[in-house]
Scaffold this motif. Structure first.
Motif, PDB file in Angstrom:
ATOM      1  N   SER A   1      56.140 -33.227  18.519  1.00 53.49           N
ATOM      2  CA  SER A   1      54.845 -32.562  18.622  1.00 53.49           C
ATOM      3  C   SER A   1      54.722 -31.884  19.979  1.00 53.49           C
ATOM      4  CB  SER A   1      53.705 -33.560  18.417  1.00 53.49           C
ATOM      5  OG  SER A   1      53.712 -34.538  19.430  1.00 53.49           O
ATOM      6  N   TYR A   2      53.737 -31.009  20.065  1.00 52.34           N
ATOM      7  CA  TYR A   2      53.495 -30.234  21.281  1.00 52.34           C
ATOM      8  C   TYR A   2      52.044 -30.411  21.690  1.00 52.34           C
ATOM      9  CZ  TYR A   2      57.743 -27.961  19.688  1.00 52.34           C
ATOM     10  OH  TYR A   2      59.017 -27.713  19.258  1.00 52.34           O
ATOM     11  N   LYS A   3      51.808 -30.591  22.983  1.00 55.47           N
ATOM     12  CA  LYS A   3      50.446 -30.641  23.490  1.00 55.47           C
ATOM     13  C   LYS A   3      50.027 -29.213  23.805  1.00 55.47           C
ATOM     14  CE  LYS A   3      48.248 -33.807  24.883  1.00 55.47           C
ATOM     15  NZ  LYS A   3      47.115 -34.545  24.455  1.00 55.47           N
ATOM     16  N   VAL A   4      48.948 -28.795  23.188  1.00 55.36           N
ATOM     17  CA  VAL A   4      48.375 -27.472  23.434  1.00 55.36           C
ATOM     18  C   VAL A   4      46.953 -27.734  23.907  1.00 55.36           C
ATOM     19  CG1 VAL A   4      47.780 -25.244  22.454  1.00 55.36           C
ATOM     20  CG2 VAL A   4      49.801 -26.463  21.611  1.00 55.36           C
ATOM     21  N   GLY A   5      46.762 -27.626  25.216  1.00 54.38           N
ATOM     22  CA  GLY A   5      45.481 -28.040  25.775  1.00 54.38           C
ATOM     23  C   GLY A   5      45.331 -29.536  25.571  1.00 54.38           C
ATOM     24  N   ARG A   6      44.243 -29.942  24.929  1.00 55.24           N
ATOM     25  CA  ARG A   6      44.021 -31.361  24.648  1.00 55.24           C
ATOM     26  C   ARG A   6      44.451 -31.739  23.233  1.00 55.24           C
ATOM     27  NH1 ARG A   6      37.945 -32.388  26.415  1.00 55.24           N
ATOM     28  NH2 ARG A   6      38.362 -34.159  25.055  1.00 55.24           N
ATOM     29  N   CYS A   7      44.992 -30.787  22.512  1.00 52.29           N
ATOM     30  CA  CYS A   7      45.342 -31.011  21.104  1.00 52.29           C
ATOM     31  C   CYS A   7      46.854 -31.161  20.931  1.00 52.29           C
ATOM     32  CB  CYS A   7      44.871 -29.831  20.261  1.00 52.29           C
ATOM     33  SG  CYS A   7      43.114 -29.529  20.381  1.00 52.29           S
ATOM     34  N   ARG A   8      47.228 -31.883  19.901  1.00 46.60           N
ATOM     35  CA  ARG A   8      48.632 -32.059  19.545  1.00 46.60           C
ATOM     36  C   ARG A   8      48.910 -31.181  18.332  1.00 46.60           C
ATOM     37  NH1 ARG A   8      52.154 -35.712  21.373  1.00 46.60           N
ATOM     38  NH2 ARG A   8      50.530 -36.880  22.397  1.00 46.60           N
ATOM     39  N   ARG A   9      50.038 -30.444  18.379  1.00 47.34           N
ATOM     40  CA  ARG A   9      50.403 -29.545  17.282  1.00 47.34           C
ATOM     41  C   ARG A   9      51.835 -29.819  16.850  1.00 47.34           C
ATOM     42  NH1 ARG A   9      45.668 -29.176  16.967  1.00 47.34           N
ATOM     43  NH2 ARG A   9      44.402 -27.347  17.375  1.00 47.34           N
ATOM     44  N   TYR A  10      52.128 -29.451  15.606  1.00 47.10           N
ATOM     45  CA  TYR A  10      53.419 -29.745  14.981  1.00 47.10           C
ATOM     46  C   TYR A  10      54.009 -28.478  14.394  1.00 47.10           C
ATOM     47  CZ  TYR A  10      51.412 -34.362  15.334  1.00 47.10           C
ATOM     48  OH  TYR A  10      50.829 -35.497  15.809  1.00 47.10           O
ATOM     49  N   ASP A  11      55.279 -28.239  14.678  1.00 49.03           N
ATOM     50  CA  ASP A  11      55.990 -27.098  14.106  1.00 49.03           C
ATOM     51  C   ASP A  11      56.493 -27.503  12.721  1.00 49.03           C
ATOM     52  OD1 ASP A  11      57.965 -25.215  13.342  1.00 49.03           O
ATOM     53  OD2 ASP A  11      58.374 -24.751  15.438  1.00 49.03           O
ATOM     54  N   PRO A  12      56.125 -26.759  11.670  1.00 49.14           N
ATOM     55  CA  PRO A  12      56.564 -27.120  10.314  1.00 49.14           C
ATOM     56  C   PRO A  12      58.088 -27.271  10.199  1.00 49.14           C
ATOM     57  CG  PRO A  12      54.906 -25.418  10.204  1.00 49.14           C
ATOM     58  CD  PRO A  12      55.257 -25.596  11.657  1.00 49.14           C
ATOM     59  N   HIS A  13      58.837 -26.459  10.934  1.00 51.51           N
ATOM     60  CA  HIS A  13      60.303 -26.561  10.911  1.00 51.51           C
ATOM     61  C   HIS A  13      60.751 -27.919  11.463  1.00 51.51           C
ATOM     62  CE1 HIS A  13      64.467 -25.320  11.062  1.00 51.51           C
ATOM     63  NE2 HIS A  13      64.513 -25.697  12.327  1.00 51.51           N
ATOM     64  N   ASP A  14      60.147 -28.351  12.570  1.00 53.10           N
ATOM     65  CA  ASP A  14      60.467 -29.656  13.154  1.00 53.10           C
ATOM     66  C   ASP A  14      60.109 -30.788  12.193  1.00 53.10           C
ATOM     67  OD1 ASP A  14      61.324 -28.432  15.481  1.00 53.10           O
ATOM     68  OD2 ASP A  14      59.435 -28.791  16.557  1.00 53.10           O
ATOM     69  N   VAL A  15      58.984 -30.639  11.506  1.00 52.28           N
ATOM     70  CA  VAL A  15      58.556 -31.670  10.556  1.00 52.28           C
ATOM     71  C   VAL A  15      59.583 -31.796   9.435  1.00 52.28           C
ATOM     72  CG1 VAL A  15      56.798 -32.307   8.862  1.00 52.28           C
ATOM     73  CG2 VAL A  15      56.114 -31.390  11.091  1.00 52.28           C
ATOM     74  N   ARG A  16      60.051 -30.677   8.918  1.00 52.45           N
ATOM     75  CA  ARG A  16      61.034 -30.715   7.829  1.00 52.45           C
ATOM     76  C   ARG A  16      62.363 -31.311   8.303  1.00 52.45           C
ATOM     77  NH1 ARG A  16      57.658 -26.598   6.280  1.00 52.45           N
ATOM     78  NH2 ARG A  16      57.012 -26.702   4.108  1.00 52.45           N
ATOM     79  N   GLN A  17      62.771 -30.996   9.535  1.00 48.88           N
ATOM     80  CA  GLN A  17      63.993 -31.597  10.084  1.00 48.88           C
ATOM     81  C   GLN A  17      63.821 -33.106  10.239  1.00 48.88           C
ATOM     82  OE1 GLN A  17      64.750 -29.322  13.698  1.00 48.88           O
ATOM     83  NE2 GLN A  17      66.537 -28.420  12.699  1.00 48.88           N
TER      84      GLN A  17
END
Length: 64
Positions: free
Chosen positions: A35-51
């Protein structure tokens, strides 16, 4: 759900079919997808999730 942008925690939970609390626990334990921290939020790259999912698949042909 679009795959050309980062997903929110809620979108990830919806994609995986699990409660958001499960995603929070995976983040805390370090067992979930990258996951990636974007400001105070956590985000997920769909490609990373599938891997990540691919790495967790069970091989039905192997005996453990």
């Amino acid at each position: 759900m679009s795959t050309d942008r980062l997903w929110t925690l809620k979108e990830l939970a919806e994609f995986l079919g699990v409660p958001t609390q499960t995603i929070y626990q995976m983040n805390w334990k370090g067992t979930g997808p990258r996951s990636y921290k974007v400001g105070r939020c956590r985000r997920y790259d769909p490609h990373d999730v599938r891997q990540w999912l691919e790495g967790r698949s069970s091989d039905t042909g192997s005996k453990r």
